[in-house]
Design a protein around this motif. Structure first.
Motif, PDB file in Angstrom:
ATOM      1  N   PHE A  47      18.446  37.219  75.947  1.00 45.61           N
ATOM      2  CA  PHE A  47      19.504  37.942  75.268  1.00 45.61           C
ATOM      3  C   PHE A  47      20.430  38.633  76.265  1.00 45.61           C
ATOM      4  O   PHE A  47      20.002  39.068  77.336  1.00 45.61           O
ATOM      5  CB  PHE A  47      18.924  39.006  74.322  1.00 45.61           C
ATOM      6  CG  PHE A  47      18.210  38.435  73.138  1.00 45.61           C
ATOM      7  CD1 PHE A  47      18.860  37.581  72.270  1.00 45.61           C
ATOM      8  CD2 PHE A  47      16.884  38.751  72.890  1.00 45.61           C
ATOM      9  CE1 PHE A  47      18.200  37.051  71.168  1.00 45.61           C
ATOM     10  CE2 PHE A  47      16.221  38.235  71.795  1.00 45.61           C
ATOM     11  CZ  PHE A  47      16.885  37.374  70.931  1.00 45.61           C
ATOM     12  N   SER A  48      21.673  38.750  75.916  1.00 46.19           N
ATOM     13  CA  SER A  48      22.659  39.401  76.769  1.00 46.19           C
ATOM     14  C   SER A  48      22.375  40.890  76.901  1.00 46.19           C
ATOM     15  O   SER A  48      21.825  41.520  75.995  1.00 46.19           O
ATOM     16  CB  SER A  48      24.064  39.196  76.189  1.00 46.19           C
ATOM     17  OG  SER A  48      25.015  39.952  76.920  1.00 46.19           O
ATOM     18  N   THR A  49      22.766  41.466  78.014  1.00 45.22           N
ATOM     19  CA  THR A  49      22.649  42.912  78.210  1.00 45.22           C
ATOM     20  C   THR A  49      23.842  43.648  77.624  1.00 45.22           C
ATOM     21  O   THR A  49      23.831  44.878  77.525  1.00 45.22           O
ATOM     22  CB  THR A  49      22.536  43.242  79.706  1.00 45.22           C
ATOM     23  OG1 THR A  49      23.660  42.686  80.396  1.00 45.22           O
ATOM     24  CG2 THR A  49      21.256  42.678  80.299  1.00 45.22           C
ATOM     25  N   ASN A  50      24.883  42.914  77.231  1.00 44.06           N
ATOM     26  CA  ASN A  50      26.032  43.509  76.556  1.00 44.06           C
ATOM     27  C   ASN A  50      25.702  43.714  75.086  1.00 44.06           C
ATOM     28  O   ASN A  50      25.300  42.767  74.395  1.00 44.06           O
ATOM     29  CB  ASN A  50      27.256  42.605  76.714  1.00 44.06           C
ATOM     30  CG  ASN A  50      28.473  43.150  75.989  1.00 44.06           C
ATOM     31  OD1 ASN A  50      28.627  42.942  74.790  1.00 44.06           O
ATOM     32  ND2 ASN A  50      29.336  43.833  76.722  1.00 44.06           N
ATOM     33  N   GLU A  59      24.525  37.190  69.301  1.00 42.30           N
ATOM     34  CA  GLU A  59      23.484  36.206  69.594  1.00 42.30           C
ATOM     35  C   GLU A  59      22.338  36.320  68.594  1.00 42.30           C
ATOM     36  O   GLU A  59      21.818  35.305  68.114  1.00 42.30           O
ATOM     37  CB  GLU A  59      22.961  36.424  71.023  1.00 42.30           C
ATOM     38  CG  GLU A  59      23.964  36.110  72.116  1.00 42.30           C
ATOM     39  CD  GLU A  59      23.495  36.576  73.481  1.00 42.30           C
ATOM     40  OE1 GLU A  59      24.120  36.183  74.484  1.00 42.30           O
ATOM     41  OE2 GLU A  59      22.507  37.340  73.561  1.00 42.30           O
ATOM     42  N   ILE A  60      21.946  37.552  68.298  1.00 45.62           N
ATOM     43  CA  ILE A  60      20.838  37.764  67.378  1.00 45.62           C
ATOM     44  C   ILE A  60      21.208  37.313  65.970  1.00 45.62           C
ATOM     45  O   ILE A  60      20.402  36.674  65.282  1.00 45.62           O
ATOM     46  CB  ILE A  60      20.406  39.241  67.400  1.00 45.62           C
ATOM     47  CG1 ILE A  60      19.602  39.513  68.685  1.00 45.62           C
ATOM     48  CG2 ILE A  60      19.584  39.606  66.167  1.00 45.62           C
ATOM     49  CD1 ILE A  60      19.145  40.931  68.854  1.00 45.62           C
ATOM     50  N   GLN A  89      19.134  34.538  64.032  1.00 40.89           N
ATOM     51  CA  GLN A  89      18.496  34.838  62.754  1.00 40.89           C
ATOM     52  C   GLN A  89      18.874  33.808  61.690  1.00 40.89           C
ATOM     53  O   GLN A  89      18.036  33.403  60.881  1.00 40.89           O
ATOM     54  CB  GLN A  89      18.892  36.245  62.300  1.00 40.89           C
ATOM     55  CG  GLN A  89      18.228  37.352  63.102  1.00 40.89           C
ATOM     56  CD  GLN A  89      18.763  38.734  62.760  1.00 40.89           C
ATOM     57  OE1 GLN A  89      19.892  38.872  62.266  1.00 40.89           O
ATOM     58  NE2 GLN A  89      17.978  39.766  63.029  1.00 40.89           N
ATOM     59  N   THR A  90      20.123  33.379  61.706  1.00 45.10           N
ATOM     60  CA  THR A  90      20.578  32.345  60.760  1.00 45.10           C
ATOM     61  C   THR A  90      19.836  31.037  61.001  1.00 45.10           C
ATOM     62  O   THR A  90      19.399  30.367  60.060  1.00 45.10           O
ATOM     63  CB  THR A  90      22.091  32.126  60.898  1.00 45.10           C
ATOM     64  OG1 THR A  90      22.772  33.357  60.614  1.00 45.10           O
ATOM     65  CG2 THR A  90      22.573  31.054  59.923  1.00 45.10           C
ATOM     66  N   GLU A  91      19.665  30.670  62.275  1.00 47.20           N
ATOM     67  CA  GLU A  91      18.953  29.435  62.615  1.00 47.20           C
ATOM     68  C   GLU A  91      17.492  29.512  62.178  1.00 47.20           C
ATOM     69  O   GLU A  91      16.936  28.544  61.649  1.00 47.20           O
ATOM     70  CB  GLU A  91      19.039  29.189  64.124  1.00 47.20           C
ATOM     71  CG  GLU A  91      20.436  28.880  64.632  1.00 47.20           C
ATOM     72  CD  GLU A  91      20.476  28.721  66.142  1.00 47.20           C
ATOM     73  OE1 GLU A  91      19.406  28.859  66.784  1.00 47.20           O
ATOM     74  OE2 GLU A  91      21.557  28.460  66.681  1.00 47.20           O
ATOM     75  N   ILE A  92      16.880  30.671  62.401  1.00 49.36           N
ATOM     76  CA  ILE A  92      15.468  30.843  62.052  1.00 49.36           C
ATOM     77  C   ILE A  92      15.268  30.701  60.549  1.00 49.36           C
ATOM     78  O   ILE A  92      14.336  30.021  60.086  1.00 49.36           O
ATOM     79  CB  ILE A  92      14.950  32.206  62.551  1.00 49.36           C
ATOM     80  CG1 ILE A  92      14.918  32.233  64.081  1.00 49.36           C
ATOM     81  CG2 ILE A  92      13.549  32.483  61.998  1.00 49.36           C
ATOM     82  CD1 ILE A  92      14.654  33.602  64.669  1.00 49.36           C
TER      83      ILE A  92
END
Length: 420
Positions: A67-70, A77-78, A82-85
């Motif tokens: 995951f990005s630090t931004n 990204e999350i 979550q949509t893919e999961i």
């Protein structure tokens, strides 16, 4: 998200947790592609897992996604993941972290409530792999932690590290004698020891843990007792009112701290702070899980075990292969196995302090996951504390009403979490 291709892995013939065995190149044309999703702070350890090779598993192809630090990018990204999961896709392996209630970080979490995640069916049961793995019979893993990762008696999540609060005092200091956090507050309120009274003001950081686990998701029952929580908050308010005029004491020998932050407490005894029911519980910090959609669940489980299995240390000594994963992945939390605690702290703490931490670890009776409701309760009591010690005139009845309102909201939030 950042990605890195890891093409090498462990041969089984040497490690008991390894894969099904090293195969000659070209024996199979297809690769077993496994994607691992993890946190930025774990990236180094996940990469190190690939460095612990004694041979090459040519059929295994691992992609590490971080995951990005931004903050804004991480949230995007999350949301995408979550949509893919929910669509039955996503990664094979999850190696994630939990933000404790007294940490300032507000990073978005992939699984905001791991209990509901287990309920949803997106994670694979690991029981059959664990039954075949001798690690669970022979290791120093704190098995009481496993219950937090179970749903309907099946294991879906494996805790890697934990966090709990301890009360530290000098060897000749006054020890807390009660069995519940309320009895501790009462002892401090009646004590003539100003150092103890002042130190106990910090019991506010445990406010989110006074009644945990707060929900039984299997029985669909809220366990959080709002009236008792309110009474406890009122007892804490009373303690603060009695001690607000006490002079500030520098270098107080008493201290309340996360167990992971006690490295400066040499020559002190430690007691695990109990909850209102007298239980000594830890919050799960880092944890691992396998996706139900993975085509290679066994291999995914075995990858998780690289961050626990004590066999790594034995093999490291045999081959002198340099830096290796040493039984833990989280450098901030307390490892879930006693041997890894000793390994983690061997260069930063005295043998006496390590023994003290291990002794408190042995007292832990169970574990739970921190959710937003616990964070809100922590913030509420922290705000009450700030109002009282701020020096301004206070309205005790108003503070009590604030505590009661927070408790009522928490109960409703737990009920909502359970029903979602």
């Amino acid at each position: 998200m950042k990605k890195k291709r890891l093409l090498a892995f462990l041969c089984v013939g040497i490690l008991t947790f390894g894969l099904a065995g090293c195969k000659e190149k070209g024996e199979s044309g297809e690769k077993k592609e496994i994607e691992v999703v993890t946190e930025p702070e774990f990236r180094r350890f996940v990469d190190m897992a690939a460095d612990q090779i004694m041979g090459f598993e040519e059929e295994l192809d691992i992609t590490v996604t971080v995951f990005s630090t931004n903050e804004e990018k991480r949230e995007r990204e999350i949301q995408k993941l979550q949509t893919e999961i929910m669509a039955g896709k996503g990664p094979d392996v999850y190696i994630l972290d939990t933000v404790m209630e007294n940490e300032s970080s507000s990073d978005a979490a992939l699984f905001t409530n791991p209990y509901k995640t287990m309920q949803s069916g997106v994670l694979a049961s690991l029981d059959k792999y664990m039954k075949e793995d001798s690690y669970w019979e022979d290791s120093t893993y704190k098995k009481e932690l496993l219950e937090a990762g179970q749903y309907e008696k099946r294991q879906y999540i494996i805790p890697f590290s934990c966090d709990y609060f301890v009360f530290c005092e000098s060897a000749n200091g006054e020890q807390m004698t009660g069995t519940t956090v309320e009895e501790w507050i009462e002892q401090a309120e009646s004590s003539q020891n100003q150092e103890l009274r002042q130190a106990m003001q910090a019991i506010s950081i445990t406010a989110g843990r006074w009644f945990v686990p707060a929900v039984d998701y299997e029985a669909q029952e809220v366990l959080f007792e709002k009236d008792r929580w309110t009474e406890l908050a009122e007892a804490y308010i009373s303690l603060l009112e009695q001690t607000r005029e006490d002079p500030w004491i520098e270098n107080n020998p008493y201290e309340i701290s996360n167990i992971s932050h006690v490295l400066g407490t040499e020559n002190k005894q430690m007691q695990v702070i109990p909850d209102q029911n007298g239980k000594k519980l830890a919050a799960v910090k880092a944890y691992g899980a396998v996706s139900m959609s993975s085509s290679y669940k066994k291999e995914a489980y075995q990858f998780l075990m690289l961050f626990l299995n004590d066999t790594l240390e034995v093999e490291r000594e045999k081959i002198d292969f340099g830096t290796m994963v040493r039984g833990y992945i989280d450098s901030e939390g307390i490892p879930a196995q006693k041997s890894a605690i000793q390994t983690q702290l061997e260069n930063s703490a005295s043998p006496e302090l390590i023994d003290g931490i291990c002794n408190t670890f042995s007292e832990i009776e169970g574990a739970y996951f921190v959710t937003q409701v616990e964070r809100d309760l922590y913030s509420t009591v922290g705000n009450l504390q700030s109002q009282i010690i701020g020096g301004e005139p206070i309205d005790e009845s108003q503070l009590q009403q604030e505590a009661a309102a927070a408790s009522e909201k928490a109960w409703k939030d737990y009920r909502t979490q359970m029903a979602e």
